[in-house]
Design an enzyme around this catalytic site. Structure first.
Site, PDB file in Angstrom:
ATOM      1  N   LYS A  13       0.839  -1.215   0.000  1.00 47.41           N
ATOM      2  CA  LYS A  13       0.000   0.000   0.000  1.00 47.41           C
ATOM      3  C   LYS A  13       0.873   1.264   0.000  1.00 47.41           C
ATOM      4  CE  LYS A  13      -2.009  -1.136   3.921  1.00 47.41           C
ATOM      5  NZ  LYS A  13      -1.326  -2.425   4.226  1.00 47.41           N
ATOM      6  N   ARG A  87      -9.913   0.882   8.282  1.00 48.50           N
ATOM      7  CA  ARG A  87      -9.496  -0.467   8.656  1.00 48.50           C
ATOM      8  C   ARG A  87     -10.574  -1.206   9.432  1.00 48.50           C
ATOM      9  NH1 ARG A  87      -3.559   0.468   8.577  1.00 48.50           N
ATOM     10  NH2 ARG A  87      -2.574  -1.515   8.996  1.00 48.50           N
ATOM     11  N   ARG A 126      12.208  -5.663   5.481  1.00 45.63           N
ATOM     12  CA  ARG A 126      12.050  -4.235   5.177  1.00 45.63           C
ATOM     13  C   ARG A 126      12.881  -3.332   6.115  1.00 45.63           C
ATOM     14  NH1 ARG A 126       6.055  -2.010   5.425  1.00 45.63           N
ATOM     15  NH2 ARG A 126       6.108  -3.059   7.425  1.00 45.63           N
ATOM     16  N   ARG A 160      11.087  -1.054  11.525  1.00 49.36           N
ATOM     17  CA  ARG A 160       9.915  -0.761  12.351  1.00 49.36           C
ATOM     18  C   ARG A 160       9.816  -1.732  13.521  1.00 49.36           C
ATOM     19  NH1 ARG A 160       4.917   0.206   8.277  1.00 49.36           N
ATOM     20  NH2 ARG A 160       3.899  -1.095   9.849  1.00 49.36           N
ATOM     21  N   ARG A 171      -0.928  -8.462  13.427  1.00 52.32           N
ATOM     22  CA  ARG A 171      -1.399  -7.527  12.386  1.00 52.32           C
ATOM     23  C   ARG A 171      -2.196  -8.279  11.312  1.00 52.32           C
ATOM     24  NH1 ARG A 171       4.270  -5.152  10.994  1.00 52.32           N
ATOM     25  NH2 ARG A 171       3.236  -4.110   9.245  1.00 52.32           N
TER      26      ARG A 171
HETATM   27  P1  AP5 Z   1       4.842  -1.607   1.849  1.00 48.32           P
HETATM   28  O1  AP5 Z   1       4.536  -0.791   0.655  1.00 48.32           O
HETATM   29  O2  AP5 Z   1       5.528  -0.984   3.014  1.00 48.32           O
HETATM   30  O3  AP5 Z   1       3.517  -2.374   2.321  1.00 48.32           O
HETATM   31  P2  AP5 Z   1       2.285  -1.841   3.159  1.00 48.32           P
HETATM   32  O4  AP5 Z   1       1.078  -2.529   2.630  1.00 48.32           O
HETATM   33  O5  AP5 Z   1       2.268  -0.336   3.200  1.00 48.32           O
HETATM   34  O6  AP5 Z   1       2.687  -2.470   4.545  1.00 48.32           O
HETATM   35  P3  AP5 Z   1       2.680  -1.911   6.009  1.00 48.32           P
HETATM   36  O7  AP5 Z   1       3.416  -2.939   6.831  1.00 48.32           O
HETATM   37  O8  AP5 Z   1       3.172  -0.500   6.083  1.00 48.32           O
HETATM   38  O9  AP5 Z   1       1.152  -1.976   6.291  1.00 48.32           O
HETATM   39  P4  AP5 Z   1       0.441  -1.977   7.620  1.00 48.32           P
HETATM   40  O10 AP5 Z   1      -0.952  -1.891   7.150  1.00 48.32           O
HETATM   41  O11 AP5 Z   1       0.757  -3.109   8.532  1.00 48.32           O
HETATM   42  O12 AP5 Z   1       1.084  -0.708   8.360  1.00 48.32           O
HETATM   43  P5  AP5 Z   1       0.549   0.727   8.678  1.00 48.32           P
HETATM   44  O13 AP5 Z   1       1.724   1.615   8.713  1.00 48.32           O
HETATM   45  O14 AP5 Z   1      -0.616   1.093   7.844  1.00 48.32           O
HETATM   46  O15 AP5 Z   1       5.680  -2.878   1.340  1.00 48.32           O
HETATM   47  C1  AP5 Z   1       6.217  -3.818   2.259  1.00 48.32           C
HETATM   48  C2  AP5 Z   1       7.576  -4.363   1.729  1.00 48.32           C
HETATM   49  O16 AP5 Z   1       7.340  -5.113   0.542  1.00 48.32           O
HETATM   50  C3  AP5 Z   1       8.562  -3.245   1.339  1.00 48.32           C
HETATM   51  O17 AP5 Z   1       9.867  -3.692   1.653  1.00 48.32           O
HETATM   52  C4  AP5 Z   1       8.383  -3.103  -0.171  1.00 48.32           C
HETATM   53  O18 AP5 Z   1       9.547  -2.663  -0.819  1.00 48.32           O
HETATM   54  C5  AP5 Z   1       8.026  -4.529  -0.584  1.00 48.32           C
HETATM   55  N1  AP5 Z   1       7.089  -4.583  -1.702  1.00 48.32           N
HETATM   56  C6  AP5 Z   1       6.007  -3.788  -1.929  1.00 48.32           C
HETATM   57  N2  AP5 Z   1       5.364  -4.178  -3.045  1.00 48.32           N
HETATM   58  C7  AP5 Z   1       6.055  -5.251  -3.529  1.00 48.32           C
HETATM   59  C8  AP5 Z   1       5.882  -6.101  -4.669  1.00 48.32           C
HETATM   60  N3  AP5 Z   1       4.848  -5.919  -5.524  1.00 48.32           N
HETATM   61  N4  AP5 Z   1       6.769  -7.109  -4.856  1.00 48.32           N
HETATM   62  C9  AP5 Z   1       7.824  -7.299  -3.981  1.00 48.32           C
HETATM   63  N5  AP5 Z   1       8.047  -6.525  -2.892  1.00 48.32           N
HETATM   64  C10 AP5 Z   1       7.171  -5.521  -2.669  1.00 48.32           C
HETATM   65  O19 AP5 Z   1      -0.024   0.523  10.161  1.00 48.32           O
HETATM   66  C11 AP5 Z   1       0.847   0.242  11.244  1.00 48.32           C
HETATM   67  C12 AP5 Z   1       0.039   0.180  12.525  1.00 48.32           C
HETATM   68  O20 AP5 Z   1      -0.586   1.449  12.784  1.00 48.32           O
HETATM   69  C13 AP5 Z   1      -1.130  -0.826  12.552  1.00 48.32           C
HETATM   70  O21 AP5 Z   1      -0.706  -2.129  12.895  1.00 48.32           O
HETATM   71  C14 AP5 Z   1      -2.022  -0.199  13.632  1.00 48.32           C
HETATM   72  O22 AP5 Z   1      -1.509  -0.447  14.923  1.00 48.32           O
HETATM   73  C15 AP5 Z   1      -1.887   1.295  13.361  1.00 48.32           C
HETATM   74  N6  AP5 Z   1      -2.878   1.801  12.401  1.00 48.32           N
HETATM   75  C16 AP5 Z   1      -2.622   2.376  11.186  1.00 48.32           C
HETATM   76  N7  AP5 Z   1      -3.761   2.741  10.583  1.00 48.32           N
HETATM   77  C17 AP5 Z   1      -4.772   2.398  11.427  1.00 48.32           C
HETATM   78  C18 AP5 Z   1      -6.187   2.495  11.348  1.00 48.32           C
HETATM   79  N8  AP5 Z   1      -6.797   3.020  10.263  1.00 48.32           N
HETATM   80  N9  AP5 Z   1      -6.912   2.029  12.395  1.00 48.32           N
HETATM   81  C19 AP5 Z   1      -6.316   1.501  13.489  1.00 48.32           C
HETATM   82  N10 AP5 Z   1      -4.984   1.370  13.623  1.00 48.32           N
HETATM   83  C20 AP5 Z   1      -4.210   1.812  12.597  1.00 48.32           C
END
Ligand code: AP5
Length: 215
Positions: A13, A87, A126, A160, A171
């Site tokens: 994402k 979410r 990552r 992270r 997660r």
């Molecule tokens: P990346 O692009 O970083 O993936 P992502 O989907 O953004 O993954 P996240 O781990 O950031 O998502 P998340 O939803 O757990 O975290 P968030 O910060 O939102 O890609 C991942 C890796 O894969 C990278 O190394 C990249 O290079 C590689 N990659 C990407 N695409 C690829 C491909 N096609 N092929 C190969 N490699 C690839 O949330 C973190 C925390 O915040 C949550 O756990 C929660 O506690 C809180 N939080 C955030 N939003 C909310 C909400 N709305 N409600 C409640 N809690 C929330």
């Protein structure tokens, strides 16, 4: 244009949201980034949410909805791409209310489908530049010069706190139990589209662009 990217942790994402924000001049609204910034600030709210994030659980809907409402206000007049929000069903409903109060409407909800086994590898490998935030991966995307950021030449990198096996499991569970139920919500509104998140990064971008360019 207002777009939501949906998908489990590691689906890509953040990677795609950055590219699309640049190409379509959209503001990237990542609730994960907002919460991490709050955590770094050391505020009382930051300390509270950091502990929840580190454990891999979802932060409460009321905190998240306040945070996003403020950012949507600040993005006034510009399109935006939501990465990590909504979410839960209550968050999706709150977003509809926020948009309709401003006379705005959601254009696209894009689900990035992925294989869970690949997610563990993506997340475990990552890391990012401590200075500019550029993202890297132990196996698929290392800096061109070992130990030096390609973008800003900095030498410090960070991982992270929630990218450890126990938090990743929590997660993924949270995605299945709390986030996946919003898919039918958007299917009913006929704005949900899917892309193959297992394809390479450029190909995923092309799939999403094909959807966004359709209108
Ligand atoms: P990346 O692009 O970083 O993936 P992502 O989907 O953004 O993954 P996240 O781990 O950031 O998502 P998340 O939803 O757990 O975290 P968030 O910060 O939102 O890609 C991942 C890796 O894969 C990278 O190394 C990249 O290079 C590689 N990659 C990407 N695409 C690829 C491909 N096609 N092929 C190969 N490699 C690839 O949330 C973190 C925390 O915040 C949550 O756990 C929660 O506690 C809180 N939080 C955030 N939003 C909310 C909400 N709305 N409600 C409640 N809690 C929330």
């Amino acid at each position: 244009m207002i777009v939501i990217l949906l998908g489990p942790p590691g689906a890509g994402k953040g990677t795609q949201a950055k590219r699309l924000a640049e190409k379509y001049r959209l503001v990237q609204l990542s609730t994960g980034d907002m919460l991490r910034a709050e955590g770094k600030s050391g505020s009382a709210l930051g300390r509270k949410v950091q502990a929840i994030m580190d454990a891999g659980r979802l932060v409460s809907d009321d905190i998240i909805i306040d945070l996003i409402a403020d950012r949507i206000d600040r993005a006034a007049g510009q399109g935006f791409i939501l990465d990590g929000f909504p979410r839960t069903v209550p968050q999706a409903e709150a977003l509809d209310r926020l948009l309709s109060a401003k006379g705005l409407k959601l254009d696209h909800v894009i689900e990035m489908t992925v294989d869970e086994a690949a997610l563990i590898d993506r997340i475990a490998g990552r890391f990012s530049c401590a200075k500019c935030g550029a993202g890297y991966h132990d196996h698929h995307h290392r800096p061109k010069v070992e130990g030096v950021c390609d973008v800003c030449d900095a030498h410090d990198f960070v991982r992270r706190a929630d990218d450890n096996p126990a938090a990743v499991k929590t997660r993924l569970d949270a995605y299945r139990r709390q986030t996946a139920p919003i898919l039918p919500y958007y299917r009913k509104q006929a704005i949900l589209r899917q892309v193959d998140g297992m394809a390479d990064i450029d190909s995923v971008t092309r799939q999403i662009e094909a959807i966004l360019n359709r209108q």
